[in-house]
Design an enzyme around this catalytic site. Structure first.
Site, PDB file in Angstrom:
ATOM      1  N   GLY A  19       0.820  -1.196   0.000  1.00  0.00           N
ATOM      2  CA  GLY A  19       0.000   0.000   0.000  1.00  0.00           C
ATOM      3  C   GLY A  19       0.853   1.244   0.000  1.00  0.00           C
ATOM      4  O   GLY A  19       2.083   1.177  -0.164  1.00  0.00           O
ATOM      5  N   MET A  21       1.618   3.270   2.430  1.00  0.00           N
ATOM      6  CA  MET A  21       2.473   3.515   3.589  1.00  0.00           C
ATOM      7  C   MET A  21       3.405   2.366   3.914  1.00  0.00           C
ATOM      8  O   MET A  21       4.310   2.521   4.738  1.00  0.00           O
ATOM      9  CB  MET A  21       1.606   3.816   4.818  1.00  0.00           C
ATOM     10  N   GLY A  22       3.205   1.211   3.322  1.00  0.00           N
ATOM     11  CA  GLY A  22       4.072   0.096   3.663  1.00  0.00           C
ATOM     12  C   GLY A  22       3.676  -1.173   2.946  1.00  0.00           C
ATOM     13  O   GLY A  22       2.853  -1.177   2.030  1.00  0.00           O
ATOM     14  N   VAL A  24       2.893  -5.578   3.379  1.00  0.00           N
ATOM     15  CA  VAL A  24       2.548  -6.713   4.233  1.00  0.00           C
ATOM     16  C   VAL A  24       3.329  -7.928   3.720  1.00  0.00           C
ATOM     17  O   VAL A  24       3.249  -8.272   2.537  1.00  0.00           O
ATOM     18  CB  VAL A  24       1.041  -7.000   4.211  1.00  0.00           C
ATOM     19  N   ASP A 136     -14.111   0.328  11.129  1.00  0.00           N
ATOM     20  CA  ASP A 136     -13.771   0.314   9.704  1.00  0.00           C
ATOM     21  C   ASP A 136     -14.064  -1.068   9.117  1.00  0.00           C
ATOM     22  O   ASP A 136     -13.247  -1.651   8.424  1.00  0.00           O
ATOM     23  CB  ASP A 136     -12.298   0.679   9.498  1.00  0.00           C
TER      24      ASP A 136
END
Length: 634
Positions: A19, A21-22, A24, A136
């Protein structure tokens, strides 16, 4: 592609996703000898001004989920930071997200949907019990193992009861799945998660979300519009399943299921009802001549009985040039010509419906159901003239059922039958279901037959006469009369509806009658806290003589017998308990004004609000004469 070999003690094996920001990773924990997933945030990818906030939230997720141990929640094992990364080590789920399944246009069967929603709500119920609200819930945060087990993940914006990390006014969530209160930026509790699961349940059942469009359009619809029934897109869905989804999607939190378990129980029962419905749905032309008047548990038997009546008319000789009667599939049966009304009794006690059937079966077409869902299926298909429901029933109360019946078949005459004096239920039956009468158990046979005769006559009249929608002017000539010794209620009503119509004030019944003699009045708002016998008796007389005038009663009384008396003998339009909620008062007053305008255009509709002549105890002959002399403004 990042070529990290390790993160902390963990050996990196593969990239599972990436994504903004980082990344997985799929990794391996050599100390415990187990595979794990590692969610990372690359610090350099963040704006320095946002770095601390995002890292705080990331740690917050680890704290929120680290305390949760449940088979439906992806476990968190570890948290760490170094110069470049912050990371959460979590359970590795071998499968795909629900989002990936939906993107691939996967269609789940009703049993699978029921199990997925049940598992999801099971995990959420556990989290809520420990004070953790996810906030969420969306398909990409729901992972499904290869064996069909569900895991809820990504509590990144979860709220712990004691947390002050999220402030009121901060909007967090994913628009397609956000509750109305999330859009408004107000405080969010477990019922916000219930709403989001309702959206997912709707999407699984209907193959579309309840509200679609860009973010602004979705927000507008979520705040202001009622979604279509899932059954509009999937005919296999039962009324009970429609109801459970709509209750989860209620605009107001207090109108939703109050817990994940409540929603799960109702949803699973709705799925079971849908499966039963699919099994018993007859093929076209399969209705046979099988005499019965029960619809529980086999709703189709009622269809057979009604089809038999329809066939009798279809087979009858017709006049030259006249078309044959329509088939059952084309239109509901109309028995108004024979003046024999269709009455549906709803009660979960077999002895009660048996007794009612024996009383009324000679003079009416009598049907019975033992729960609200089956009753609603019948109402949708056959539009009975009168619906009489018990209050205390499993799954759906009588008040809720009558409210739903009012929406599905507004011309039905609705009555509530109950053996206990629950004031809240009684008031709710008026405010939500607009009941015609309140019948107490045990009933008097002569009295209930008289009441049923009134109800059936009114219902047949309403069915035979089409009503035109009311045209409400910007400002009505008919006004609101406030009867209250104090000025507070008058000021409140003037503030709330004074722009729509005149508002008059009377500090006594005498003054009120003088206003009624000189001004066209659509609505009376009266405080009966004093429980004056005179004003209660005057309301009864007024409804006999001028049924078009509606009444809203304000009271702090806890006397259920008084309320029942006002329902049955004065047809009070709405009750509001004190202290008065201004929004509720405005809503009820506006509804009453529209109803009055409808009466003005369709005078026959007032029959549903008329009461039989009764004694005038508590009213002086002078007041009696004044009430009887009031002119009609129609």
């Amino acid at each position: 592609m990042n070529t990290l070999a390790t993160i902390g003690k963990y050996q990196i094996q593969d990239v599972l996703g990436q994504g903004g920001m980082g990344i997985v990773y799929r990794a391996f924990d050599p100390a415990i000898q187990r595979p794990v997933a590692i969610k990372t945030i690359t610090k350099s990818a963040l704006d320095p001004a946002d770095l601390q906030y995002v890292l705080t939230r990331f740690r917050h997720e680890a704290q929120a989920v680290g305390r949760l141990t449940h088979p439906r929640i992806a476990a968190i094992y570890d948290y760490g930071e170094d110069m470049d990364l912050a990371y959460i080590v979590m359970e590795l789920v071998n499968g795909k997200s629900l989002f990936h399944h939906l993107q691939g246009e996967a269609r789940f069967g009703l049993k699978e949907i029921g199990e997925l929603v049940r598992q999801l709500l099971d995990g959420l119920g556990y989290a809520h019990a420990l004070g953790v609200v996810h906030r969420d819930i969306k398909p990409s945060n729901i992972l499904i193992n290869d064996d069909g087990r569900l895991k809820l993940t990504d509590f990144g914006i979860a709220r712990i009861d004691s947390s002050t990390l999220t402030q009121v006014g901060e909007i967090m969530g994913s628009p397609g799945y956000m509750s109305p209160e999330q859009f408004l930026g107000t405080d969010i509790d477990a019922r916000g998660d219930v709403y989001s699961v309702g959206v997912i349940a709707y999407e699984l059942l209907a193959a579309r979300r309840p509200f679609i469009g860009n973010n602004a359009e979705v927000m507008r619809q979520a705040l202001n519009e009622r979604a279509a029934n899932p059954s509009d897109f999937n005919p296999k869905i039962s009324v009970q399943l429609d109801w459970s989804v709509h209750k989860a999607l209620a605009k107001k939190r207090e109108d939703r299921f109050q817990s994940a378990k409540e929603f799960a129980d109702a949803f699973v029962k709705g799925v079971e009802a849908s499966l039963r419905q699919a099994r018993r749905e007859p093929a076209a032309g399969a209705l046979t001549d099988e005499p019965t008047q029960r619809i529980d548990p086999k709703l189709v038997q009622a269809a057979r009985m009604l089809a038999d009546l329809q066939q009798a008319r279809t087979d009858a000789p017709t006049q030259p040039g006249m078309p044959p009667a329509p088939a059952l599939a084309e239109s509901p049966i109309d028995t108004t010509a024979g003046k024999k009304a269709r009455i549906l009794f709803v009660d979960d006690e077999e002895r009660i419906v048996t007794a009612l059937r024996s009383i009324f079966r000679v003079n009416y077409h009598v049907f019975t159901a033992t729960n609200g869902a089956e009753a609603l299926e019948f109402v949708q298909k056959f539009q009975p003239h009168v619906v009489v429901s018990d209050q205390r029933m499993p799954e759906m109360t009588g008040v809720e059922l009558l409210r739903r019946v009012k929406g599905v078949a507004p011309n039905t005459v609705r009555m509530l039958l109950t053996g206990y004096s629950d004031l809240a239920a009684i008031v709710g039956s008026i405010n939500d279901g607009e009941v015609f009468r309140f019948i107490s158990k045990p009933w008097d046979n002569q009295e209930i037959q008289k009441t049923m005769a009134e109800a059936a006559a009114i219902a047949l009249d309403l069915a035979a006469t089409a009503a035109t929608p009311p045209i409400v002017p910007d400002r009505m000539e008919a006004g609101v009369l406030v009867i209250d010794a104090q000025d507070e209620t008058f000021r409140a009503v003037t503030r709330l509806v004074g722009g729509a119509c005149p508002v008059y004030h009377a500090k006594s019944l005498d003054e009120g009658l003088s206003q009624l003699e000189t001004h066209e009045t659509a609505l009376i708002v009266a405080d009966i806290a004093s429980r004056s016998e005179e004003i209660v008796a005057a309301f009864k007389l007024l409804k006999q003589e001028r049924p078009e005038i509606l009444a809203i009663v304000l009271t702090d009384a806890s006397d259920s017998e008084l309320v029942i008396e006002l329902i049955n003998q004065a047809q009070i339009f709405r009750f509001i308990t004190k202290p008065v909620n201004p929004d509720l008062l405005r809503q009820h007053a506006q509804t009453a004004l529209i109803r009055y305008q409808s009466f003005k255009q369709n005078p026959h509709l007032t029959r549903q609000h008329q009461v039989a002549a009764a004694g005038a105890e508590g009213v002086s002959q002078r007041i009696l004469a004044r009430v009887k002399s009031l002119k009609s403004w129609f």
